[in-house]
Design a protein around this motif. Sequence first.
Motif, PDB file in Angstrom:
ATOM      1  N   UNK A 128      -5.285-135.609  -5.418  1.00 31.80           N
ATOM      2  CA  UNK A 128      -4.094-134.759  -5.394  1.00 31.80           C
ATOM      3  C   UNK A 128      -3.960-133.975  -6.697  1.00 31.80           C
ATOM      4  N   UNK A 129      -4.187-134.640  -7.807  1.00 34.58           N
ATOM      5  CA  UNK A 129      -4.072-133.970  -9.110  1.00 34.58           C
ATOM      6  C   UNK A 129      -5.084-132.844  -9.237  1.00 34.58           C
ATOM      7  N   UNK A 130      -6.305-133.092  -8.794  1.00 35.09           N
ATOM      8  CA  UNK A 130      -7.336-132.047  -8.862  1.00 35.09           C
ATOM      9  C   UNK A 130      -6.986-130.866  -7.963  1.00 35.09           C
ATOM     10  N   UNK A 131      -6.300-131.153  -6.870  1.00 34.88           N
ATOM     11  CA  UNK A 131      -5.912-130.084  -5.955  1.00 34.88           C
ATOM     12  C   UNK A 131      -4.594-129.431  -6.311  1.00 34.88           C
ATOM     13  N   UNK A 132      -3.972-129.880  -7.398  1.00 37.23           N
ATOM     14  CA  UNK A 132      -2.702-129.301  -7.818  1.00 37.23           C
ATOM     15  C   UNK A 132      -1.543-129.675  -6.925  1.00 37.23           C
ATOM     16  N   UNK A 133      -1.644-130.830  -6.247  1.00 35.13           N
ATOM     17  CA  UNK A 133      -0.592-131.282  -5.342  1.00 35.13           C
ATOM     18  C   UNK A 133       0.251-132.356  -6.029  1.00 35.13           C
ATOM     19  N   UNK A 134       1.509-132.020  -6.306  1.00 29.74           N
ATOM     20  CA  UNK A 134       2.469-133.002  -6.800  1.00 29.74           C
ATOM     21  C   UNK A 134       3.294-133.484  -5.616  1.00 29.74           C
ATOM     22  N   UNK A 135       3.775-134.707  -5.671  1.00 27.39           N
ATOM     23  CA  UNK A 135       4.472-135.285  -4.531  1.00 27.39           C
ATOM     24  C   UNK A 135       5.539-136.252  -5.013  1.00 27.39           C
ATOM     25  N   UNK A 136       6.439-136.599  -4.121  1.00 27.04           N
ATOM     26  CA  UNK A 136       7.376-137.675  -4.397  1.00 27.04           C
ATOM     27  C   UNK A 136       7.188-138.749  -3.322  1.00 27.04           C
ATOM     28  N   UNK A 137       7.416-139.989  -3.702  1.00 28.15           N
ATOM     29  CA  UNK A 137       7.247-141.148  -2.823  1.00 28.15           C
ATOM     30  C   UNK A 137       8.619-141.668  -2.424  1.00 28.15           C
ATOM     31  N   UNK A 138       8.792-141.933  -1.147  1.00 25.18           N
ATOM     32  CA  UNK A 138      10.069-142.441  -0.666  1.00 25.18           C
ATOM     33  C   UNK A 138       9.835-143.564   0.334  1.00 25.18           C
ATOM     34  N   UNK A 139      10.570-144.655   0.192  1.00 24.76           N
ATOM     35  CA  UNK A 139      10.482-145.756   1.145  1.00 24.76           C
ATOM     36  C   UNK A 139      11.417-145.514   2.326  1.00 24.76           C
ATOM     37  N   UNK A 140      10.962-145.928   3.495  1.00 28.54           N
ATOM     38  CA  UNK A 140      11.771-145.709   4.689  1.00 28.54           C
ATOM     39  C   UNK A 140      12.036-146.996   5.465  1.00 28.54           C
ATOM     40  N   UNK A 141      11.606-148.128   4.961  1.00 26.48           N
ATOM     41  CA  UNK A 141      11.879-149.384   5.644  1.00 26.48           C
ATOM     42  C   UNK A 141      10.933-150.479   5.204  1.00 26.48           C
ATOM     43  N   UNK A 142      11.069-151.625   5.827  1.00 18.31           N
ATOM     44  CA  UNK A 142      10.196-152.770   5.574  1.00 18.31           C
ATOM     45  C   UNK A 142       9.488-153.172   6.866  1.00 18.31           C
ATOM     46  N   UNK A 143       8.273-153.644   6.695  1.00 18.68           N
ATOM     47  CA  UNK A 143       7.466-154.094   7.821  1.00 18.68           C
ATOM     48  C   UNK A 143       6.914-155.479   7.509  1.00 18.68           C
ATOM     49  N   UNK A 144       6.530-156.192   8.542  1.00 14.36           N
ATOM     50  CA  UNK A 144       5.824-157.459   8.384  1.00 14.36           C
ATOM     51  C   UNK A 144       4.611-157.440   9.297  1.00 14.36           C
TER      52      UNK A 144
END
Length: 323
Positions: free
Chosen positions: A110-126
């Motif tokens: 992603x860094x090499x491609x110039x893509x910045x992002x944000x991470x977001x949680x949407x729930x829990x799984x088991x």
Amino acid sequence: MTTWRWMTVVTAVAVVATGCGSARQPDAGAPDATSPTAGSRLTGRIEVDGSSTVFPVTQLAAERFKAMHPQVDIAVGFSGTGGGFKKLCAGDIHIADASRPIKDDEREVCERGGISYIEMRVGLDGITNIVDADNEFVSCLTTDQLEAIWVQGSSVTRWRQVAPSFPDTGLQLFGPGPDSGTYDFFIEEIIGDPDEGARPRTDYSASEDDNVIVQGVAGTPGALGYVGFAYYAENRARLKGLAVDAGDGCVEPTEETIEDGQYHLSRPLFVYVAERALEMPHVHEFLRYYVQRSGELASAAGYVPLSEQAQQDALDTLQQASS
């Protein structure tokens, strides 16, 4: 066990969570995603791909959002967590669904491609180990038994090899393929760190689609597989979910044991969005809708909501990234 797992779940660092849709409302004056004004002005296309585990949550969010904003076209695919990150870092999609955090090598792409992002949680799984509903001889497996079954070079092909009390029945395996975040998480938790040489066996029926795994296990007496909790919960009539003993006794996968971390294979679920995509009003409004209702959406999809505070933290993170 990976060290990040429950630190990230409990502390809710910089990400989405859920909580029964009761997070703080938008600031006064900000157009709400459900308002007629917002609906009339939003147009465009949103591309999402990645985890088949997170797919039901995102698909539900997309369906509900599009019902209010018919001029927004949302395409949701499931090529696996790894596949989603490849597409995100190549600039091919706006949002990646993920059932594990992004890896260092993916982050570098992603860094090499110039893509910045944000991470977001949407729930829990088991992650749930499943057998067919008619299986009466197994209700719990230890992590040592699971390792013996799934480790590279395993010669286990019959249930009697797992435990002397089990019948001499053939053991056919079904599970996610290597592009799946479910695969990555399960292998690291049960077999060990791949960076230290831990490898799984490859002689099993693999698919990136959890529904295919469900069908295979449900239709094969003596089969064993593993899927996200929602896929098990949706198919209880055809499947039996197994408890896991990680050294402190057998713990069944339930909403309660997943939420409090007692269940060994509990994990957070994520979406990653490219920061440049947040400059598009229709993408921003969709993410805001998703975060505000992540608890309701996760529950409806069969997963476990995160805390209200974690959901609020996610809203704050989204607002900061968009400012």
